[in-house]
Design a protein around this motif. Structure first.
Motif, PDB file in Angstrom:
ATOM      1  N   LEU A 177      18.139 -10.822   6.640  1.00 46.81           N
ATOM      2  CA  LEU A 177      17.793  -9.498   7.127  1.00 46.81           C
ATOM      3  C   LEU A 177      16.526  -9.590   7.971  1.00 46.81           C
ATOM      4  O   LEU A 177      15.744 -10.546   7.839  1.00 46.81           O
ATOM      5  N   HIS A 178      16.310  -8.588   8.804  1.00 46.10           N
ATOM      6  CA  HIS A 178      15.174  -8.612   9.725  1.00 46.10           C
ATOM      7  C   HIS A 178      14.389  -7.309   9.594  1.00 46.10           C
ATOM      8  O   HIS A 178      14.910  -6.227   9.861  1.00 46.10           O
ATOM      9  N   ALA A 179      13.154  -7.436   9.160  1.00 44.69           N
ATOM     10  CA  ALA A 179      12.326  -6.264   8.876  1.00 44.69           C
ATOM     11  C   ALA A 179      11.451  -5.893  10.066  1.00 44.69           C
ATOM     12  O   ALA A 179      10.866  -6.768  10.721  1.00 44.69           O
ATOM     13  N   THR A 180      11.365  -4.602  10.331  1.00 45.47           N
ATOM     14  CA  THR A 180      10.390  -4.145  11.322  1.00 45.47           C
ATOM     15  C   THR A 180       9.001  -4.204  10.702  1.00 45.47           C
ATOM     16  O   THR A 180       8.844  -4.259   9.481  1.00 45.47           O
ATOM     17  N   VAL A 181       7.989  -4.202  11.560  1.00 45.88           N
ATOM     18  CA  VAL A 181       6.603  -4.332  11.100  1.00 45.88           C
ATOM     19  C   VAL A 181       6.060  -2.957  10.694  1.00 45.88           C
ATOM     20  O   VAL A 181       6.244  -1.978  11.419  1.00 45.88           O
ATOM     21  N   PRO A 182       5.401  -2.866   9.548  1.00 43.68           N
ATOM     22  CA  PRO A 182       4.860  -1.570   9.135  1.00 43.68           C
ATOM     23  C   PRO A 182       3.776  -1.060  10.079  1.00 43.68           C
ATOM     24  O   PRO A 182       3.132  -1.836  10.783  1.00 43.68           O
ATOM     25  N   LEU A 183       3.596   0.254  10.065  1.00 39.18           N
ATOM     26  CA  LEU A 183       2.628   0.915  10.927  1.00 39.18           C
ATOM     27  C   LEU A 183       1.419   1.375  10.113  1.00 39.18           C
ATOM     28  O   LEU A 183       1.400   1.251   8.884  1.00 39.18           O
ATOM     29  N   THR A 184       0.428   1.897  10.796  1.00 37.42           N
ATOM     30  CA  THR A 184      -0.706   2.539  10.139  1.00 37.42           C
ATOM     31  C   THR A 184      -0.766   3.983  10.634  1.00 37.42           C
ATOM     32  O   THR A 184      -0.065   4.356  11.574  1.00 37.42           O
ATOM     33  N   PHE A 223      16.209  -4.126   8.395  1.00 33.98           N
ATOM     34  CA  PHE A 223      15.513  -3.316   7.402  1.00 33.98           C
ATOM     35  C   PHE A 223      14.405  -2.591   8.156  1.00 33.98           C
ATOM     36  O   PHE A 223      13.323  -3.119   8.363  1.00 33.98           O
ATOM     37  N   ASP A 224      14.680  -1.366   8.562  1.00 35.80           N
ATOM     38  CA  ASP A 224      13.791  -0.647   9.473  1.00 35.80           C
ATOM     39  C   ASP A 224      12.767   0.188   8.709  1.00 35.80           C
ATOM     40  O   ASP A 224      12.791   1.419   8.717  1.00 35.80           O
ATOM     41  N   LEU A 225      11.831  -0.494   8.088  1.00 33.76           N
ATOM     42  CA  LEU A 225      10.824   0.219   7.297  1.00 33.76           C
ATOM     43  C   LEU A 225       9.884   1.032   8.179  1.00 33.76           C
ATOM     44  O   LEU A 225       9.378   2.089   7.771  1.00 33.76           O
ATOM     45  N   ALA A 226       9.632   0.568   9.421  1.00 31.71           N
ATOM     46  CA  ALA A 226       8.750   1.310  10.321  1.00 31.71           C
ATOM     47  C   ALA A 226       9.326   2.681  10.649  1.00 31.71           C
ATOM     48  O   ALA A 226       8.590   3.667  10.765  1.00 31.71           O
ATOM     49  N   ALA A 227      10.641   2.752  10.803  1.00 29.48           N
ATOM     50  CA  ALA A 227      11.276   4.034  11.107  1.00 29.48           C
ATOM     51  C   ALA A 227      11.106   5.009   9.951  1.00 29.48           C
ATOM     52  O   ALA A 227      10.920   6.217  10.161  1.00 29.48           O
ATOM     53  N   VAL A 228      11.163   4.500   8.728  1.00 34.97           N
ATOM     54  CA  VAL A 228      10.950   5.354   7.558  1.00 34.97           C
ATOM     55  C   VAL A 228       9.509   5.851   7.535  1.00 34.97           C
ATOM     56  O   VAL A 228       9.250   7.041   7.320  1.00 34.97           O
ATOM     57  N   THR A 239       4.835   8.376  15.907  1.00 32.76           N
ATOM     58  CA  THR A 239       4.598   7.035  16.460  1.00 32.76           C
ATOM     59  C   THR A 239       3.671   6.235  15.558  1.00 32.76           C
ATOM     60  O   THR A 239       3.195   5.168  15.938  1.00 32.76           O
ATOM     61  N   SER A 240       3.424   6.740  14.367  1.00 31.71           N
ATOM     62  CA  SER A 240       2.528   6.086  13.424  1.00 31.71           C
ATOM     63  C   SER A 240       2.993   6.401  12.007  1.00 31.71           C
ATOM     64  O   SER A 240       3.956   7.151  11.798  1.00 31.71           O
ATOM     65  N   LEU A 241       2.335   5.817  11.042  1.00 31.75           N
ATOM     66  CA  LEU A 241       2.652   6.048   9.633  1.00 31.75           C
ATOM     67  C   LEU A 241       2.310   7.488   9.252  1.00 31.75           C
ATOM     68  O   LEU A 241       1.190   7.957   9.485  1.00 31.75           O
ATOM     69  N   TYR A 242       3.261   8.192   8.656  1.00 36.94           N
ATOM     70  CA  TYR A 242       3.008   9.555   8.198  1.00 36.94           C
ATOM     71  C   TYR A 242       1.966   9.512   7.089  1.00 36.94           C
ATOM     72  O   TYR A 242       2.143   8.799   6.086  1.00 36.94           O
TER      73      TYR A 242
END
Length: 274
Positions: A177-184, A223-228, A239-242
Motif C-alpha cells: 500500500l502507498h500512504a500519503t504524507v500527513p499534513l499540519t 492509504f490517503d490519510l492526508a485527504a482524511v 489544504t491543511s490538517l483540520y
C-alpha cells in the motif's frame, strides 16, 4: 499646536492599537485553543469490514503519527466490540516474530524523522529481513517533517517508487500500500504566515508529493490519510490538517486518529479482497 499635538497622539495610539491587534492575530498560537472534533469515526465502519481487516497480516513502517493511527485502530475496534488484530512492534534490526495464522499488525518505528531516504532504506531492509514471509500487506508512511517546502519531491518520489517496484518484484505475494504524507494545521503565528506568503508553505509541498502518490498508484492501493486530515467534519475540503483532529497542530488526537484508522482499515479490507 495643542490640537495638533493631541491629534497626533490620538493617531499614534490608534496606530499602535491596530498594529497590536494585527500582531496578536498573527502571533496568537491556535494550538492553545484547539477544540477536538466529535469522535464519531467508529459509526462509519461496519463490523463486516472490521472482520475482513482483522484477518490480514500487515507490516507498517511509521513514526509518531503512525502510533496515533495504531491507537485509533484499537479505539475503533473497541467501540464496535470487535476483537482487534494483535499488534507487535519489531525494532529495526530485531528478530522477526513468526506470525501464527491471521490478524496481526507488525510495525516498526522506521528511521529518523527528516530523513525520508533513510526511512526507505530501513523499510526495504526490514521487509527483506524476513517480514515479507510473514505478512500479506506492507506499507511505509513518511512523517510530516520528512517533507518541507524545499524538499525535492520529484526526486524523493522517484526513489520511493523504485524502492517499492523492487520490493513488489521480489515479493509478489505481498500487497504494498502507498500512504500519503500527513499534513499540519494552517500557518501558525507571524512566521508561519510569512512563510506561506513567500512560497515556503510546507503543506503545499506535501500536497505535491501526495498528488504523485495518488496519480501513480491504483486507488485501491492508496492509504490517503492526508485527504482524511484535510476534510472537516462537515465535508469541507481544506489544504491543511483540520485543527479539530489534532492535539498539537501536527499529531492526531483521538478523533483524528480514529478517522484515519477507519480509512486504513477500509483500505486493508478492500486490498485483502484483491
Amino acid at each position: 499646536m495643542k490640537t495638533s499635538f493631541w491629534s497626533r497622539l490620538v493617531m499614534g495610539v490608534a496606530a499602535v492599537g491596530i498594529l497590536g491587534a494585527v500582531s496578536l492575530y498573527f502571533l496568537w498560537d491556535p494550538k492553545r485553543s484547539y477544540e477536538p472534533a466529535p469522535d464519531t469515526a467508529a459509526s462509519t465502519i461496519t463490523t463486516e469490514v472490521l472482520g475482513k481487516a482483522s484477518g490480514a497480516r500487515i507490516y507498517f513502517g511509521h513514526r509518531s503519527v503512525g502510533k496515533n493511527i495504531l491507537s485509533g485502530v484499537s479505539d475503533v475496534y473497541a467501540a464496535k466490540g470487535v476483537t482487534q488484530p494483535e499488534v507487535v512492534e519489531v525494532p529495526i534490526g530485531g528478530s522477526v516474530p513468526k506470525v501464527a495464522g491471521e490478524g496481526t499488525i507488525l510495525h516498526t518505528q522506521i528511521g529518523e524523522n527528516g530523513n525520508p531516504a533513510g526511512k526507505l532504506v530501513n523499510f526495504d531492509s526490514m521487509v527483506r529481513s524476513g517480514i515479507a514471509d510473514q505478512v500479506d500487506i506492507a506499507l511505509l508512511k513518511f512523517c510530516y517533517v520528512d517533507i518541507k517546502w524545499n524538499t525535492d519531491v520529484d526526486a524523493l518520489f522517484a526513489e520511493y517508487k523504485q524502492t517499492m517496484a523492487d520490493l513488489e518484484r521480489d515479493y509478489p505475494n505481498v500487497r504494498f500500500l502507498h500512504a500519503t504524507v500527513p499534513l499540519t494545521v494552517g500557518p501558525v503565528g507571524i512566521k508561519g504566515h510569512i512563510k506561506a506568503v513567500v512560497g515556503r508553505d510546507d503543506n503545499a509541498t506535501r500536497t505535491r508529493y501526495n498528488e504523485l502518490i495518488r496519480g501513480n498508484f491504483d486507488a485501491d492501493q492508496v492509504f490517503d490519510l492526508a485527504a482524511v486530515e484535510a476534510t472537516s467534519p462537515d465535508g469541507e475540503a481544506l489544504t491543511s490538517l483540520y485543527p479539530g483532529y489534532s492535539s498539537d497542530g501536527a499529531h492526531l488526537n483521538a478523533s483524528g486518529a480514529s478517522k484515519v484508522a477507519v480509512v486504513l482499515l477500509e483500505t486493508v479490507a478492500r486490498t485483502g479482497q484483491a
